[in-house]
Design an enzyme around this catalytic site. Sequence first.
Site, PDB file in Angstrom:
ATOM      1  N   SER A 241       8.437   2.843  -1.656  1.00  0.00           N
ATOM      2  CA  SER A 241       9.282   2.886  -2.859  1.00  0.00           C
ATOM      3  C   SER A 241       9.796   4.303  -3.126  1.00  0.00           C
ATOM      4  O   SER A 241      11.003   4.513  -3.336  1.00  0.00           O
ATOM      5  CB  SER A 241       8.530   2.345  -4.082  1.00  0.00           C
ATOM      6  OG  SER A 241       7.275   2.961  -4.224  1.00  0.00           O
ATOM      7  N   HIS A 271       3.306  -3.562   0.084  1.00  0.00           N
ATOM      8  CA  HIS A 271       3.406  -2.462  -0.886  1.00  0.00           C
ATOM      9  C   HIS A 271       3.143  -3.028  -2.280  1.00  0.00           C
ATOM     10  O   HIS A 271       2.080  -3.600  -2.508  1.00  0.00           O
ATOM     11  CB  HIS A 271       4.792  -1.822  -0.721  1.00  0.00           C
ATOM     12  CG  HIS A 271       4.990  -0.509  -1.415  1.00  0.00           C
ATOM     13  ND1 HIS A 271       3.969   0.299  -1.824  1.00  0.00           N
ATOM     14  CD2 HIS A 271       6.138   0.145  -1.779  1.00  0.00           C
ATOM     15  CE1 HIS A 271       4.448   1.383  -2.404  1.00  0.00           C
ATOM     16  NE2 HIS A 271       5.768   1.307  -2.392  1.00  0.00           N
ATOM     17  N   HIS A 318      -5.215   1.295   3.195  1.00  0.00           N
ATOM     18  CA  HIS A 318      -4.141   2.187   2.742  1.00  0.00           C
ATOM     19  C   HIS A 318      -3.629   3.012   3.913  1.00  0.00           C
ATOM     20  O   HIS A 318      -4.404   3.350   4.819  1.00  0.00           O
ATOM     21  CB  HIS A 318      -4.622   3.123   1.624  1.00  0.00           C
ATOM     22  CG  HIS A 318      -3.495   3.681   0.828  1.00  0.00           C
ATOM     23  ND1 HIS A 318      -2.842   4.838   1.180  1.00  0.00           N
ATOM     24  CD2 HIS A 318      -2.869   3.202  -0.276  1.00  0.00           C
ATOM     25  CE1 HIS A 318      -1.871   5.057   0.302  1.00  0.00           C
ATOM     26  NE2 HIS A 318      -1.862   4.078  -0.584  1.00  0.00           N
ATOM     27  N   ARG A 327      -6.999   5.129  -8.549  1.00  0.00           N
ATOM     28  CA  ARG A 327      -6.263   4.230  -9.457  1.00  0.00           C
ATOM     29  C   ARG A 327      -7.046   2.933  -9.636  1.00  0.00           C
ATOM     30  O   ARG A 327      -6.980   2.293 -10.686  1.00  0.00           O
ATOM     31  CB  ARG A 327      -4.859   3.950  -8.895  1.00  0.00           C
ATOM     32  CG  ARG A 327      -4.034   5.219  -8.698  1.00  0.00           C
ATOM     33  CD  ARG A 327      -2.732   4.948  -7.968  1.00  0.00           C
ATOM     34  NE  ARG A 327      -2.959   4.437  -6.630  1.00  0.00           N
ATOM     35  CZ  ARG A 327      -1.983   4.027  -5.811  1.00  0.00           C
ATOM     36  NH1 ARG A 327      -0.720   4.079  -6.210  1.00  0.00           N
ATOM     37  NH2 ARG A 327      -2.266   3.569  -4.601  1.00  0.00           N
ATOM     38  N   ASP A 373      -4.119  -2.016  -6.076  1.00  0.00           N
ATOM     39  CA  ASP A 373      -3.694  -3.390  -6.336  1.00  0.00           C
ATOM     40  C   ASP A 373      -4.854  -4.367  -6.434  1.00  0.00           C
ATOM     41  O   ASP A 373      -4.689  -5.482  -6.928  1.00  0.00           O
ATOM     42  CB  ASP A 373      -2.715  -3.832  -5.241  1.00  0.00           C
ATOM     43  CG  ASP A 373      -1.460  -2.981  -5.248  1.00  0.00           C
ATOM     44  OD1 ASP A 373      -0.952  -2.724  -6.348  1.00  0.00           O
ATOM     45  OD2 ASP A 373      -1.007  -2.555  -4.181  1.00  0.00           O
ATOM     46  N   ARG A 399       6.434   3.299 -11.449  1.00  0.00           N
ATOM     47  CA  ARG A 399       6.862   4.066 -10.284  1.00  0.00           C
ATOM     48  C   ARG A 399       8.196   4.789 -10.538  1.00  0.00           C
ATOM     49  O   ARG A 399       8.471   5.851  -9.965  1.00  0.00           O
ATOM     50  CB  ARG A 399       6.934   3.125  -9.067  1.00  0.00           C
ATOM     51  CG  ARG A 399       7.330   3.741  -7.728  1.00  0.00           C
ATOM     52  CD  ARG A 399       6.551   4.977  -7.346  1.00  0.00           C
ATOM     53  NE  ARG A 399       5.103   4.863  -7.355  1.00  0.00           N
ATOM     54  CZ  ARG A 399       4.346   4.556  -6.305  1.00  0.00           C
ATOM     55  NH1 ARG A 399       4.900   4.319  -5.148  1.00  0.00           N
ATOM     56  NH2 ARG A 399       3.011   4.512  -6.411  1.00  0.00           N
ATOM     57  N   ARG A 419      18.679  12.526   7.425  1.00  0.00           N
ATOM     58  CA  ARG A 419      19.287  12.047   8.677  1.00  0.00           C
ATOM     59  C   ARG A 419      18.354  12.332   9.843  1.00  0.00           C
ATOM     60  O   ARG A 419      18.601  13.239  10.648  1.00  0.00           O
ATOM     61  CB  ARG A 419      20.660  12.707   8.874  1.00  0.00           C
ATOM     62  CG  ARG A 419      21.480  12.202  10.072  1.00  0.00           C
ATOM     63  CD  ARG A 419      21.462  10.685  10.154  1.00  0.00           C
ATOM     64  NE  ARG A 419      22.422  10.207  11.133  1.00  0.00           N
ATOM     65  CZ  ARG A 419      22.057   9.703  12.332  1.00  0.00           C
ATOM     66  NH1 ARG A 419      20.787   9.655  12.700  1.00  0.00           N
ATOM     67  NH2 ARG A 419      22.992   9.235  13.135  1.00  0.00           N
TER      68      ARG A 419
HETATM   69  N1  HAX Z   1      -6.926  -6.518   5.816  1.00  0.00           N
HETATM   70  C1  HAX Z   1      -6.865  -6.819   7.138  1.00  0.00           C
HETATM   71  N2  HAX Z   1      -6.350  -6.008   8.077  1.00  0.00           N
HETATM   72  C2  HAX Z   1      -5.957  -4.793   7.644  1.00  0.00           C
HETATM   73  C3  HAX Z   1      -6.029  -4.383   6.313  1.00  0.00           C
HETATM   74  C4  HAX Z   1      -6.533  -5.317   5.380  1.00  0.00           C
HETATM   75  N3  HAX Z   1      -6.588  -5.040   4.081  1.00  0.00           N
HETATM   76  N4  HAX Z   1      -5.555  -3.133   6.207  1.00  0.00           N
HETATM   77  C5  HAX Z   1      -5.184  -2.770   7.451  1.00  0.00           C
HETATM   78  N5  HAX Z   1      -5.406  -3.783   8.320  1.00  0.00           N
HETATM   79  C6  HAX Z   1      -5.049  -3.844   9.723  1.00  0.00           C
HETATM   80  C7  HAX Z   1      -3.547  -3.637   9.858  1.00  0.00           C
HETATM   81  O1  HAX Z   1      -2.838  -4.861   9.615  1.00  0.00           O
HETATM   82  C8  HAX Z   1      -3.425  -3.147  11.279  1.00  0.00           C
HETATM   83  O2  HAX Z   1      -3.531  -4.275  12.138  1.00  0.00           O
HETATM   84  P1  HAX Z   1      -2.666  -4.358  13.509  1.00  0.00           P
HETATM   85  O3  HAX Z   1      -3.204  -3.252  14.338  1.00  0.00           O
HETATM   86  O4  HAX Z   1      -2.977  -5.711  14.011  1.00  0.00           O
HETATM   87  O5  HAX Z   1      -1.240  -4.160  13.110  1.00  0.00           O
HETATM   88  C9  HAX Z   1      -4.683  -2.309  11.422  1.00  0.00           C
HETATM   89  O6  HAX Z   1      -5.599  -2.757  10.414  1.00  0.00           O
HETATM   90  C10 HAX Z   1      -4.460  -0.818  11.245  1.00  0.00           C
HETATM   91  O7  HAX Z   1      -3.830  -0.616   9.999  1.00  0.00           O
HETATM   92  P2  HAX Z   1      -4.047   0.747   9.169  1.00  0.00           P
HETATM   93  O8  HAX Z   1      -3.567   1.865  10.028  1.00  0.00           O
HETATM   94  O9  HAX Z   1      -5.432   0.813   8.655  1.00  0.00           O
HETATM   95  O10 HAX Z   1      -3.103   0.526   7.919  1.00  0.00           O
HETATM   96  P3  HAX Z   1      -1.539   0.721   7.830  1.00  0.00           P
HETATM   97  O11 HAX Z   1      -1.284   2.128   7.477  1.00  0.00           O
HETATM   98  O12 HAX Z   1      -0.845   0.171   9.026  1.00  0.00           O
HETATM   99  O13 HAX Z   1      -1.178  -0.240   6.608  1.00  0.00           O
HETATM  100  C11 HAX Z   1      -1.510  -1.213   4.496  1.00  0.00           C
HETATM  101  C12 HAX Z   1      -1.568   0.075   5.305  1.00  0.00           C
HETATM  102  C13 HAX Z   1      -1.718  -0.892   3.040  1.00  0.00           C
HETATM  103  C14 HAX Z   1      -0.136  -1.871   4.672  1.00  0.00           C
HETATM  104  C15 HAX Z   1      -2.634  -2.181   4.995  1.00  0.00           C
HETATM  105  O14 HAX Z   1      -3.891  -1.584   4.765  1.00  0.00           O
HETATM  106  C16 HAX Z   1      -2.565  -3.543   4.358  1.00  0.00           C
HETATM  107  O15 HAX Z   1      -1.825  -4.417   4.853  1.00  0.00           O
HETATM  108  N6  HAX Z   1      -3.340  -3.784   3.230  1.00  0.00           N
HETATM  109  C17 HAX Z   1      -3.275  -5.020   2.522  1.00  0.00           C
HETATM  110  C18 HAX Z   1      -2.032  -5.071   1.637  1.00  0.00           C
HETATM  111  C19 HAX Z   1      -2.164  -4.099   0.478  1.00  0.00           C
HETATM  112  O16 HAX Z   1      -3.158  -4.054  -0.213  1.00  0.00           O
HETATM  113  N7  HAX Z   1      -1.091  -3.328   0.240  1.00  0.00           N
HETATM  114  C20 HAX Z   1      -1.032  -2.392  -0.880  1.00  0.00           C
HETATM  115  C21 HAX Z   1      -1.305  -0.943  -0.475  1.00  0.00           C
HETATM  116  C22 HAX Z   1      -1.211   0.016  -1.633  1.00  0.00           C
HETATM  117  C23 HAX Z   1       0.194   0.124  -2.058  1.00  0.00           C
HETATM  118  O17 HAX Z   1       1.060   0.656  -1.409  1.00  0.00           O
HETATM  119  N8  HAX Z   1       0.466  -0.446  -3.159  1.00  0.00           N
HETATM  120  O18 HAX Z   1       1.727  -0.531  -3.541  1.00  0.00           O
END
Ligand code: HAX
Length: 435
Positions: A241, A271, A318, A327, A373, A399, A419
Amino acid sequence: MSGLKDKLYEKIQVQRPKTARLVKEFGDSVVDQVKVSQIIGGMRGIKSLVTDISYLDPMEGIRYRGFTLPEVLEKLPKPKGAEMPYVEGLYYLLLTGDMPTQKEVEDLMVDFNNRRTIPQYVKDVIDAFPSESSPMAILSAAVMSLERESLFNIKYKQGMSKMDYWDATYEDATNLLAKMPLIGAYIYNKLYHPEKGHRYADPTLDLGANFAYMMGKDKPYDDVSRMYFIIHADHESGNVSAHTGHLVASSLSDVYYANSAMINGLAGPLHGLANQEVLRWLQGLREQMGGKLPSEEEMKKYVWDTLNSGQVIPGYGHAVLRKTDPRYSVQREFCLKHLPEDDLFKYVDALYKVVPDILREHGKAKNPWPNVDAQSGVVQWHYGVTQYDFYTVLFAIGRSLGVLSNIIWDRALGYSLERPKSLTTKMIEDMVHAN
Ligand code: HAX
C-alpha cells in the site's frame, strides 16, 4: 497557515540541503547489492526506498519517527477522558518528527474539522454502487471522485514552482485525510445499516470520536478507532500500500489518484485484506466446533488442515518482521483489559499458542509469529462491527495517514519519478551462467 504547516516548512528547509548533499556528494556510493532471488522474489529486502517517517526493524517492529508504538500511544496528547491519543496528533508527529503539545493538537483538530465535509457528488457515487459491492472498491472510487478538488492539479496547470509542490500537496492530503473517516462511515451505513440513515459530523469531536459517532457506536469505540487508525498508519515504504501510493505520486499524480491506488493495493488478501480473512477463517472453525472453544488438538488439526489444503494461515507471517508484531501486542493488551472474556478473543489467544510451533514444523514461513491482522478483527467484532468485509476500509483510513505524509515529503524533497529497470529471463540466465 496552521501551526503544523509552519512547523513542517521549517523542517523541510532543514532537510532539503541534506538530501541534495547526499545525491551530489555521495550519489555513487553503494548501499546494497541485488540477488536474483530478490528480483524474482518481489524485490524482497532490497534497500531502495527512503523515508524518515517510520522504520521497521525486523526484531523490534515499527517505530514512527523513532518512537515505538507504546511510546507513541503514551506520549501523544489525548482528548479529555480518553485512553487513546488524538489521531490528528499522529499526523503532526509523522509530518514533523516532533511530539505535538495539547494546544497544537487541538488547533489541528479544528483545522481537520473545517475540512471534513464530503460533497454530495461523493455520496452519490457511493450510493450508486450495488449493495453487494466490496467496500474497498467503493472507498477507492469515492476517493477518486474527489480528485476534481485537487489544488495541486489546479496550481500545477497554473505553473506552480517545484519548491511549492509540497504546499499544495499538504492542502490536498489534509483535506483528504479529514474526509476519509466520513467516507468510511458513509459506506458502512449504506452497506450494513441503510435503515438507520446517515449522521452529520459533530464539529466538537476529534477524528476518532467523530468516526465512532458517525458509525453509530458508543464508547469505547472512539478509543478503538483512535488506536486502530494510529497503529495502522505506517509500516515504512516497501509494503504494497505505501509503495503503491509513493509510486503513483512519483509521476506527480495528485494524492487522490495516489491514495485510491494505495487502497487498491491494500485490498489484497496477502496484505490488508488479511484482517478479514482471519475472521472468515475463525468463523469457519467456530462453525465446525458448534460454537464451543476447540481443544488444543482440535485447533492444531484445523491449522494443519488449512496448510495441507495449500492455504496460508491468515494473520501469521510477515515479509520483514521476525517476531510478534507490536501492532498485534497493542491490540492484545486492549483486549485483555476490555474484553478478556470475549469468545473470539479466546480463539485468537488459543491460536497464538499453537500456530507458531506448527508454522516452524511446516518449515516454510520465515516468520511464524502473528502480525497485526491476527488480532484486529476481534476488537471490531466485539464492538458490533461484525461485517468483516469492512475491516480493510478501517485499515485504509489509518494507512492514509502514513502514505499521505510520505507523499508530502516526497514532493518537498523532490524525489524522482520511480523507474526501476527490468530484464528478460534470458538476460538473467546469461548473466548467472557467465559468472
Ligand atoms: N501460512 C502458511 N504459509 C506461509 C505463511 C503463513 N502464514 N507465511 C508465509 N508462508 C509461506 C509463504 O507462502 C511462502 O511459501 P512458498 O515458498 O510456497 O511461496 C513461504 O512461507 C516463504 O514466505 P515468507 O518469505 O516467510 O513470507 P513472504 O515475505 O513471502 O510473505 C506474507 C509474507 C505476509 C505475504 C505471508 O507471511 C503470508 O501470506 N501471511 C498470511 C497472510 C497475512 O497475514 N498477510 C498480512 C501481512 C501483514 C500485512 O501486510 N498486513 O496488511
